[in-house]
Design a protein around this motif. Structure first.
Motif, PDB file in Angstrom:
ATOM      1  N   LYS A 137       0.852  -1.185   0.000  1.00 25.87           N
ATOM      2  CA  LYS A 137       0.000   0.000   0.000  1.00 25.87           C
ATOM      3  C   LYS A 137       0.890   1.239   0.000  1.00 25.87           C
ATOM      4  O   LYS A 137       1.836   1.323   0.760  1.00 25.87           O
ATOM      5  CB  LYS A 137      -0.907  -0.012   1.233  1.00 25.87           C
ATOM      6  CG  LYS A 137      -1.967   1.060   1.217  1.00 25.87           C
ATOM      7  CD  LYS A 137      -3.056   0.727   2.208  1.00 25.87           C
ATOM      8  CE  LYS A 137      -4.166   1.736   2.099  1.00 25.87           C
ATOM      9  NZ  LYS A 137      -5.365   1.304   2.780  1.00 25.87           N
ATOM     10  N   VAL A 138       0.568   2.205  -0.878  1.00 29.19           N
ATOM     11  CA  VAL A 138       1.359   3.432  -1.012  1.00 29.19           C
ATOM     12  C   VAL A 138       0.609   4.591  -0.360  1.00 29.19           C
ATOM     13  O   VAL A 138      -0.569   4.800  -0.634  1.00 29.19           O
ATOM     14  CB  VAL A 138       1.619   3.765  -2.505  1.00 29.19           C
ATOM     15  CG1 VAL A 138       2.383   5.069  -2.636  1.00 29.19           C
ATOM     16  CG2 VAL A 138       2.360   2.634  -3.184  1.00 29.19           C
ATOM     17  N   PHE A 139       1.314   5.336   0.494  1.00 33.07           N
ATOM     18  CA  PHE A 139       0.793   6.551   1.117  1.00 33.07           C
ATOM     19  C   PHE A 139       1.626   7.731   0.626  1.00 33.07           C
ATOM     20  O   PHE A 139       2.853   7.714   0.762  1.00 33.07           O
ATOM     21  CB  PHE A 139       0.928   6.488   2.646  1.00 33.07           C
ATOM     22  CG  PHE A 139       0.035   5.488   3.305  1.00 33.07           C
ATOM     23  CD1 PHE A 139      -1.163   5.879   3.873  1.00 33.07           C
ATOM     24  CD2 PHE A 139       0.398   4.145   3.382  1.00 33.07           C
ATOM     25  CE1 PHE A 139      -1.990   4.956   4.513  1.00 33.07           C
ATOM     26  CE2 PHE A 139      -0.421   3.223   4.007  1.00 33.07           C
ATOM     27  CZ  PHE A 139      -1.614   3.626   4.571  1.00 33.07           C
ATOM     28  N   MET A 140       0.980   8.754   0.057  1.00 29.35           N
ATOM     29  CA  MET A 140       1.659   9.984  -0.370  1.00 29.35           C
ATOM     30  C   MET A 140       1.007  11.154   0.359  1.00 29.35           C
ATOM     31  O   MET A 140      -0.203  11.363   0.213  1.00 29.35           O
ATOM     32  CB  MET A 140       1.532  10.181  -1.875  1.00 29.35           C
ATOM     33  CG  MET A 140       2.320   9.165  -2.671  1.00 29.35           C
ATOM     34  SD  MET A 140       2.170   9.423  -4.446  1.00 29.35           S
ATOM     35  CE  MET A 140       0.877   8.261  -4.820  1.00 29.35           C
ATOM     36  N   GLY A 174       0.105  18.283   5.373  1.00 26.40           N
ATOM     37  CA  GLY A 174       0.174  17.835   6.760  1.00 26.40           C
ATOM     38  C   GLY A 174       1.243  16.785   6.976  1.00 26.40           C
ATOM     39  O   GLY A 174       2.212  16.678   6.219  1.00 26.40           O
ATOM     40  N   GLU A 175       1.013  15.995   8.017  1.00 27.56           N
ATOM     41  CA  GLU A 175       1.989  14.978   8.420  1.00 27.56           C
ATOM     42  C   GLU A 175       1.247  13.816   9.059  1.00 27.56           C
ATOM     43  O   GLU A 175       0.332  14.015   9.855  1.00 27.56           O
ATOM     44  CB  GLU A 175       2.940  15.614   9.427  1.00 27.56           C
ATOM     45  CG  GLU A 175       4.043  14.734   9.905  1.00 27.56           C
ATOM     46  CD  GLU A 175       4.975  15.501  10.827  1.00 27.56           C
ATOM     47  OE1 GLU A 175       5.904  16.141  10.304  1.00 27.56           O
ATOM     48  OE2 GLU A 175       4.743  15.482  12.046  1.00 27.56           O
ATOM     49  N   MET A 176       1.636  12.617   8.692  1.00 29.53           N
ATOM     50  CA  MET A 176       1.018  11.433   9.273  1.00 29.53           C
ATOM     51  C   MET A 176       2.078  10.510   9.842  1.00 29.53           C
ATOM     52  O   MET A 176       3.261  10.613   9.498  1.00 29.53           O
ATOM     53  CB  MET A 176       0.150  10.695   8.247  1.00 29.53           C
ATOM     54  CG  MET A 176       0.929   9.959   7.181  1.00 29.53           C
ATOM     55  SD  MET A 176      -0.112   8.993   6.043  1.00 29.53           S
ATOM     56  CE  MET A 176      -0.770   7.745   7.127  1.00 29.53           C
ATOM     57  N   ILE A 177       1.637   9.634  10.717  1.00 33.22           N
ATOM     58  CA  ILE A 177       2.497   8.614  11.318  1.00 33.22           C
ATOM     59  C   ILE A 177       1.879   7.258  11.000  1.00 33.22           C
ATOM     60  O   ILE A 177       0.658   7.099  11.060  1.00 33.22           O
ATOM     61  CB  ILE A 177       2.565   8.771  12.859  1.00 33.22           C
ATOM     62  CG1 ILE A 177       3.083  10.141  13.273  1.00 33.22           C
ATOM     63  CG2 ILE A 177       3.361   7.639  13.501  1.00 33.22           C
ATOM     64  CD1 ILE A 177       4.572  10.322  13.158  1.00 33.22           C
ATOM     65  N   ILE A 178       2.713   6.299  10.672  1.00 33.72           N
ATOM     66  CA  ILE A 178       2.250   4.923  10.591  1.00 33.72           C
ATOM     67  C   ILE A 178       3.040   4.141  11.627  1.00 33.72           C
ATOM     68  O   ILE A 178       4.266   4.067  11.565  1.00 33.72           O
ATOM     69  CB  ILE A 178       2.438   4.299   9.194  1.00 33.72           C
ATOM     70  CG1 ILE A 178       1.706   5.119   8.125  1.00 33.72           C
ATOM     71  CG2 ILE A 178       1.918   2.853   9.192  1.00 33.72           C
ATOM     72  CD1 ILE A 178       1.909   4.621   6.708  1.00 33.72           C
ATOM     73  N   ASP A 179       2.315   3.603  12.615  1.00 36.88           N
ATOM     74  CA  ASP A 179       2.935   2.759  13.631  1.00 36.88           C
ATOM     75  C   ASP A 179       2.960   1.324  13.138  1.00 36.88           C
ATOM     76  O   ASP A 179       2.012   0.854  12.504  1.00 36.88           O
ATOM     77  CB  ASP A 179       2.145   2.825  14.943  1.00 36.88           C
ATOM     78  CG  ASP A 179       2.349   4.129  15.673  1.00 36.88           C
ATOM     79  OD1 ASP A 179       3.514   4.524  15.876  1.00 36.88           O
ATOM     80  OD2 ASP A 179       1.351   4.767  16.045  1.00 36.88           O
ATOM     81  N   PHE A 180       4.054   0.653  13.450  1.00 36.68           N
ATOM     82  CA  PHE A 180       4.207  -0.770  13.190  1.00 36.68           C
ATOM     83  C   PHE A 180       4.485  -1.431  14.531  1.00 36.68           C
ATOM     84  O   PHE A 180       4.841  -0.750  15.495  1.00 36.68           O
ATOM     85  CB  PHE A 180       5.372  -1.016  12.211  1.00 36.68           C
ATOM     86  CG  PHE A 180       5.207  -0.287  10.906  1.00 36.68           C
ATOM     87  CD1 PHE A 180       4.348  -0.758   9.928  1.00 36.68           C
ATOM     88  CD2 PHE A 180       5.914   0.891  10.657  1.00 36.68           C
ATOM     89  CE1 PHE A 180       4.190  -0.075   8.723  1.00 36.68           C
ATOM     90  CE2 PHE A 180       5.761   1.574   9.471  1.00 36.68           C
ATOM     91  CZ  PHE A 180       4.900   1.095   8.499  1.00 36.68           C
ATOM     92  N   SER A 227       5.833  13.234   5.900  1.00 32.34           N
ATOM     93  CA  SER A 227       5.523  14.662   5.829  1.00 32.34           C
ATOM     94  C   SER A 227       5.087  15.056   4.424  1.00 32.34           C
ATOM     95  O   SER A 227       5.231  14.279   3.475  1.00 32.34           O
ATOM     96  CB  SER A 227       6.758  15.484   6.225  1.00 32.34           C
ATOM     97  OG  SER A 227       7.136  15.179   7.549  1.00 32.34           O
ATOM     98  N   LYS A 228       4.579  16.277   4.299  1.00 29.15           N
ATOM     99  CA  LYS A 228       4.130  16.816   3.012  1.00 29.15           C
ATOM    100  C   LYS A 228       5.209  16.604   1.951  1.00 29.15           C
ATOM    101  O   LYS A 228       6.386  16.890   2.179  1.00 29.15           O
ATOM    102  CB  LYS A 228       3.833  18.309   3.158  1.00 29.15           C
ATOM    103  CG  LYS A 228       3.386  18.980   1.889  1.00 29.15           C
ATOM    104  CD  LYS A 228       3.087  20.440   2.124  1.00 29.15           C
ATOM    105  CE  LYS A 228       2.668  21.132   0.845  1.00 29.15           C
ATOM    106  NZ  LYS A 228       2.293  22.529   1.082  1.00 29.15           N
ATOM    107  N   GLY A 229       4.789  16.073   0.813  1.00 31.65           N
ATOM    108  CA  GLY A 229       5.716  15.841  -0.287  1.00 31.65           C
ATOM    109  C   GLY A 229       6.472  14.521  -0.195  1.00 31.65           C
ATOM    110  O   GLY A 229       7.310  14.237  -1.035  1.00 31.65           O
ATOM    111  N   GLU A 270      -5.346  17.333  10.970  1.00 29.72           N
ATOM    112  CA  GLU A 270      -5.851  16.822   9.695  1.00 29.72           C
ATOM    113  C   GLU A 270      -4.723  16.761   8.661  1.00 29.72           C
ATOM    114  O   GLU A 270      -3.940  17.689   8.514  1.00 29.72           O
ATOM    115  CB  GLU A 270      -6.996  17.682   9.160  1.00 29.72           C
ATOM    116  CG  GLU A 270      -7.596  17.068   7.903  1.00 29.72           C
ATOM    117  CD  GLU A 270      -8.849  17.757   7.436  1.00 29.72           C
ATOM    118  OE1 GLU A 270      -9.949  17.316   7.809  1.00 29.72           O
ATOM    119  OE2 GLU A 270      -8.718  18.751   6.688  1.00 29.72           O
ATOM    120  N   CYS A 271      -4.681  15.662   7.966  1.00 29.42           N
ATOM    121  CA  CYS A 271      -3.652  15.384   6.959  1.00 29.42           C
ATOM    122  C   CYS A 271      -4.360  14.900   5.703  1.00 29.42           C
ATOM    123  O   CYS A 271      -5.330  14.147   5.773  1.00 29.42           O
ATOM    124  CB  CYS A 271      -2.715  14.311   7.513  1.00 29.42           C
ATOM    125  SG  CYS A 271      -1.380  13.821   6.419  1.00 29.42           S
TER     126      CYS A 271
END
Length: 119
Positions: free
Chosen positions: A51-54, A58-64, A72-74, A92-93
């Motif tokens: 799965k691709v996240f772009m 804003g800014e998101m976190i993916i916990d594993f 981050s943006k870009g 909000e992201c």
């Protein structure tokens, strides 16, 4: 043939709901989806596909289970198939997902997804 670029910011301005991906395009058997997120999502895994996240804004976190990644943006990140993850965003992201058509948002059904014509 109809030629027109898809304006991501324009599409994002047409909805406010969070954690509800909107399909904006398709290439072969993969879809491009826009989604707004805030807060935490549930732990889940996609056993059969990456799965691709772009991040667009804003800014998101993916916990594993063994760490985390900040996107981050870009920036973009590819979650390998079979890896359990928990996405979140403090504020909000806006993100774009790229995934096979067969992947359903675990929060709903494929029929609930809006298409490019809807937004």
């Amino acid at each position: 043939m109809y030629y027109q670029a898809i304006n991501l910011n324009e599409k994002l301005s047409k909805f406010n709901d969070q954690w509800s991906p909107k399909v904006i395009g398709q290439i072969n058997d993969h879809q491009f989806k826009l989604v707004k997120i805030a807060g935490e999502y549930e732990w889940h895994v996609h056993e059969e596909t990456d799965k691709v996240f772009m991040t667009i804004e804003g800014e998101m976190i993916i916990d594993f289970r063994d760490g985390q990644v900040k996107i981050s943006k870009g920036e973009m990140f590819i979650v390998p198939r079979g890896v359990e993850m928990k996405p979140s965003a403090e504020k909000e992201c806006h993100i774009m997902l790229v995934e096979p058509r067969s992947v359903l948002n675990t929060g709903g059904t494929e029929s609930e997804l809006a298409t490019a014509n809807d937004i």
